[in-house]
Design an enzyme around this catalytic site. Structure first.
Site, PDB file in Angstrom:
ATOM      1  N   ASP A  31       1.168  -1.100   0.064  1.00 58.49           N
ATOM      2  CA  ASP A  31       0.072   0.131  -0.059  1.00 58.49           C
ATOM      3  C   ASP A  31       0.899   1.283  -0.138  1.00 58.49           C
ATOM      4  O   ASP A  31       2.000   1.080   0.357  1.00 58.49           O
ATOM      5  CB  ASP A  31      -0.866   0.054   1.112  1.00 58.49           C
ATOM      6  CG  ASP A  31      -1.973  -0.981   1.074  1.00 58.49           C
ATOM      7  OD1 ASP A  31      -2.325  -1.426   0.108  1.00 58.49           O
ATOM      8  OD2 ASP A  31      -2.408  -1.543   2.052  1.00 58.49           O
ATOM      9  N   ASP A  55      -7.295  -1.288  -4.347  1.00 56.74           N
ATOM     10  CA  ASP A  55      -8.214  -0.935  -3.457  1.00 56.74           C
ATOM     11  C   ASP A  55      -9.111   0.325  -3.991  1.00 56.74           C
ATOM     12  O   ASP A  55     -10.296   0.116  -3.865  1.00 56.74           O
ATOM     13  CB  ASP A  55      -7.443  -0.324  -2.095  1.00 56.74           C
ATOM     14  CG  ASP A  55      -6.627  -1.372  -1.277  1.00 56.74           C
ATOM     15  OD1 ASP A  55      -6.990  -2.597  -1.490  1.00 56.74           O
ATOM     16  OD2 ASP A  55      -5.715  -1.094  -0.577  1.00 56.74           O
TER      17      ASP A  55
END
Length: 237
Positions: A149, A183
């Protein structure tokens, strides 16, 4: 839009999002250490490298066993979603529905790729930038890799007033989640899916109902027309 064009649309969305997702992750993995931060726009749009073993936006799920179960669930869910998407394309379903499911599918696959292969390909990113295919092997086994991420948007970073009960004096930060392209694709896909179901699915259902009603009415009128066109036959009987 015909079936062939819709199939190409889904394929292009999936390919483009997956490529962007993996290119960004590979760049971050090979250029940054965990916890390192690069400002993109001011102090509210940042690249902030973290890794997580769980679900989207850094949420975790039950240790090593939970990680394995989550990876297996992603495989099954991705396969089921792909089958469902192909079926909808063949039925020439609504474009918005196909776009939303394509985004959700490629988002799930993007994070699944991390879980499947990153632990095998890279060593740890703590204290140094990760090396691909290190001689000693990767940091984890198949399906145990961590999801990369990096996007961080702390739009509001302040402190609650002291007079406020329970939270007074505590730090308040919004938006605090760190996420990746996959995401974001899942989130956008879910939003588009909700819009499709709230507005366009209902309209399509009503249109199909009207068509069925007209077809039933035509079917009911057909015997009367045939009888009227053959008066001699009915007279002879």
């Amino acid at each position: 839009m015909n079936i062939k064009k819709k199939a190409w649309l889904c394929a292009i969305i999936i390919a483009v999002v997956l490529i962007i997702d993996q290119v960004v992750k590979l760049w971050v993995k090979t250029h940054m250490q965990i916890g390192e931060e690069i400002p993109l726009i001011g102090d509210w749009c940042l690249l902030h490298f973290v890794e997580n073993e769980g679900m989207a936006f850094g949420m975790k799920f039950g240790g090593s066993i939970g990680k394995l179960l989550l990876s297996l669930f992603r495989i099954v869910a991705s396969a089921a979603l792909m089958w469902f998407l192909v079926r909808l394309v063949r039925k020439n379903s609504r474009s918005l529905l196909l776009i939303s499911l394509s985004l959700i599918f490629c988002g799930a696959v993007g994070n699944l790729i991390d879980s499947m292969f990153y632990g095998l390909i890279f060593n740890q990113s703590y204290y140094s930038v990760a090396t691909p295919f290190p001689p000693e092997g990767g940091y984890a086994g198949f399906l145990y890799g961590r999801v990369v991420d990096m996007f961080y948007f702390p739009l509001i970073d302040t402190t609650w007033p002291e007079w406020m009960p329970f939270v007074g004096g505590n730090r308040f930060r919004f938006f605090n989640a760190i996420f990746n392209v996959a995401d974001a694709a899942i989130t956008i896909g879910v939003i588009l899916l909700i819009i499709d179901q709230l507005f366009f699915a209902k309209e399509e259902k009503e249109e199909n109902g009207e068509k069925e009603h007209k077809n039933e009415a035509k079917s009911a009128d057909t015997p009367t027309v045939e009888a009227a066109s053959n008066p001699s036959e009915s007279h002879q009987e």
